[in-house]
Write a protein that holds these residues in place. Structure first.
Motif, short mmCIF file in Angstrom:
data_model
loop_
_atom_site.label_atom_id
_atom_site.label_comp_id
_atom_site.label_asym_id
_atom_site.label_seq_id
_atom_site.Cartn_x
_atom_site.Cartn_y
_atom_site.Cartn_z
N THR A 1 -3.35 2.96 -2.66
CA THR A 1 -4.59 2.22 -2.38
C THR A 1 -5.63 2.40 -3.47
O THR A 1 -6.57 1.60 -3.55
N GLN A 2 -5.50 3.39 -4.31
CA GLN A 2 -6.45 3.62 -5.40
C GLN A 2 -5.91 2.95 -6.66
O GLN A 2 -5.28 3.57 -7.50
N ASP B 1 0.83 -1.21 0.00
CA ASP B 1 0.00 0.00 0.00
C ASP B 1 0.86 1.25 0.00
O ASP B 1 0.52 2.25 -0.64
#
Length: 617
Positions: free
Chosen positions: A532-533, A527
């Motif tokens: 995270t996107q 991460d």
């Protein structure tokens, strides 16, 4: 069951590793067979040098034996302290590395790797000599027999630790029992029939004067009795809990047994006037005098001797792969040396040891004379560095009783160093020069591998400020899915993910965990580096109940293909390509094995993403 499983046994789950630990009665034979079996040839090695001074020099074998026993006591007590200081394994490499520096640790490691290989070869060749002493017709076939026995010992070790312990326990104890019976029968004969006046040995004309140099050469040859003492300190993890306490007890028992048996054989050899014979071993000659020629007890003695000498090679098969795995974890050997096989053994290390041992047997043509003169050198180098490392440890930590501990290890270091000097000087022209040269060369090789790993890993480490990775939804679906093999969170892996995201509708990056408790740390690091996107990019961690990290990935690929037959699945594999092609032995080995496994298991689409490693300026 596959043919391989039939040969080596079913794969064992990692959870069975604790069950593979051994009780003391099984750990003693599996780790002490080398040391205990040296009784069969240590006295003969000393007599083989003393005979150069003529028949009169053979009487020096008893005082030389007593001096070696005193040295055994010092080393055993010193290694009991090493086990207390390093309850997870206190071998010379670990002790020297932690206390004297990594480069000195490599000297200890190189000495032990050479010693383990010579130990396996000497034990097997000596075993065939024990058999040919009983059956002279086998003398021309000693090399073939040695190679056959080597294959059998290697096969037994590939089946796993616990099964090796079961195989080795009975022959080792049988040898101990036969030496005890030989000693009791000899004492009875000396007391009631022969008398305590020693027989005169056969008259042999002296070729050298009986001087200090000859005595030191005989002493250094007799010190072959001490090889294998370190194996218990190296193999603490083999014992059932409490492992350190059990290892210390077993080491003490082994030291007492070794000393008593060595003294018994040397004493009877002196009392019966035994001289070296190229066709009949010293132990066999003693057996003939005590038990009688062609008696059932003589056959039992020689067969037990054969078996323990064959099984003594197991000390090397237990120690060499474990040491090679530690060196691989420290990036001093290729990483594949640390891979644990399906039977919870380091099968690559076993394979390498099999190959080198076979070469030595072929070079020596089944004759132990040269090899025996060499392999004590490596172990005394390791002894000395280990004791010096413990001296520095006690001086640094200064815990309770540190002065007594430091004095004990200082005595051990001094004694083993003096023996090392004696071995180098007295045996230099007899082949010790090869080991003196080989150790620095091996150290240089280990150091070079470590340096290359450091350079390559620095070059493929994730760059700070790396652009986030994502697979945004596509306006036109292609029906394409990518599964990316992630060996580590490195630039080659991220480039493979980036490539997969450039054309696939969805991407799954898959990593198989070596240890289940690593999941949280690896997910957090992913991460942090990737973000995270990530859209249609999924990061998946797989557990492996067995040692293989490839099988869970292959099973996952098959499962995905079966569940989604409507889409095209591509397996994407990163490859780190260094500028030096010799470095390919250090990198990508799991990826290559994975490619072979998936290629033979069905028709698939592969995409290999090459990442060229930039060398430092």
């Amino acid at each position: 069951m596959s043919r391989l499983s039939s040969l080596l046994g079913r794969p064992l789950p990692r959870s069975a590793a604790a069950d593979e630990r051994l009780p003391n009665v099984q750990a003693l034979p599996i780790l002490s067979s080398d040391a205990l079996s040296s009784v069969a040839y240590a006295t003969e090695a000393a007599l083989g040098v003393l005979i150069l001074g003529g028949s009169a020099a053979l009487g020096l074998s008893v005082p030389i034996t007593l001096a070696i026993i005193a040295l055994i006591a010092i080393v055993v007590l010193s290694y009991r302290q090493a086990i207390a200081a390093y309850p997870n394994g206190g071998g010379s490499y670990v002790v020297a590395r932690d206390n004297l520096g990594r480069n000195v640790g490599l000297v200890a490691a190189a000495a032990l790797l050479i010693d383990y290989t010579l130990t396996a070869a000497v034990s097997l060749m000596a075993g065939t000599q024990a058999l040919s002493s009983l059956v002279p017709e086998l003398l021309p076939h000693e090399v073939s027999l040695s190679l056959l026995l080597l294959a059998l010992v290697g096969w037994a070790n590939l089946r796993g630790v616990k099964e090796a312990g079961r195989v080795f326990a009975i022959p080792t104890y049988a040898f101990v029992v036969m030496v005890v019976l030989l000693t009791l029968a000899g004492l009875k004969d000396l007391t009631f029939h022969h008398g305590w006046a020693p027989d005169a040995p056969p008259v042999v004309q002296g070729l050298e004067p009986i001087g200090l140099f000859l005595i030191l050469r005989a002493f250094s040859s007799g010190c072959s009795a001490m090889t294998g003492i370190e194996a218990i300190a190296n193999g603490v993890k083999v014992f059932k809990e409490p492992a350190p306490a059990n290892a210390r007890k077993t080491l003490l028992v082994m030291g007492v047994l070794l000393s008593a048996m060595f003294l018994a054989v040397s004493g009877m050899g002196f009392m019966y006037g035994i001289a070296p014979n190229p066709k009949v071993t010293v132990l066999a000659q003693i057996g003939m005098r005590v038990f009688g020629e062609n008696s059932a007890l003589l056959w039992a003695l020689q067969i037990a001797t054969l078996l323990i000498l064959v099984l003594a090679a197991n000390t090397a098969f237990a120690g060499f792969p474990r040491l090679a795995a530690m060196l691989a974890e420290d990036r001093c050997l290729p990483r594949q040396m640390s891979w644990l096989g399906d039977r919870l053994v380091y099968q690559n290390g076993i394979g390498v040891l099999l190959a080198f041992t076979a070469v030595i047997i072929l070079i020596c043509r089944g004759d132990t004379t040269v090899a025996v003169n060499l392999y004590a050198l490596g172990v005394f180098t390791a002894f000395t560095l280990s004791q010096l490392g413990l001296v520095r440890r006690w001086a640094r930590l200064r815990g309770e009783g540190w002065q007594g501990r430091m004095l004990m290890n200082a005595l051990g270091a001094l004694a083993t160093f003096l023996v090392l000097v004696v071995i180098v000087v007295s045996k230099f022209d007899e082949g010790a020069w090869t080991v003196v040269i080989a150790i620095p060369l091996l150290v240089a090789g280990l150091a070079r591998i470590r340096r290359r790993y450091r350079q390559v890993y620095a070059a493929i480490a994730p760059a700070e400020g790396m652009a986030p990775l994502s697979c945004p939804p596509r306006t036109t679906a292609t029906g394409h899915h990518c599964i990316v093999w992630i060996a580590g969170l490195t630039m080659p892996s991220f480039e493979a993910v980036r490539y997969a995201c450039s054309f696939a509708d969805s991407v799954t990056a898959v990593m198989v965990l070596e240890e289940a408790d690593e999941a949280g740390l690896i997910s957090a690091e992913w991460d942090r580096l990737v973000g995270t996107q990530t859209g249609n990019l999924e990061f998946k961690l797989l557990d492996s109940p067995f040692s293989s990290l490839l099988d869970p990935f292959c099973d996952y690929v098959e499962q995905e293909e079966k569940q989604h037959p409507e889409r095209t699945t591509t397996v994407v594999m990163p490859m780190a390509i260094p500028r030096d092609r010799l470095d390919m032995t250090l990198l990508n080995q799991r990826a290559l094995n994975l490619f072979r496994a998936l290629s033979t298991d069905g028709s698939r689409v592969f995409s290999i993403v090459r990442y060229y490693v930039e060398e430092p300026a």
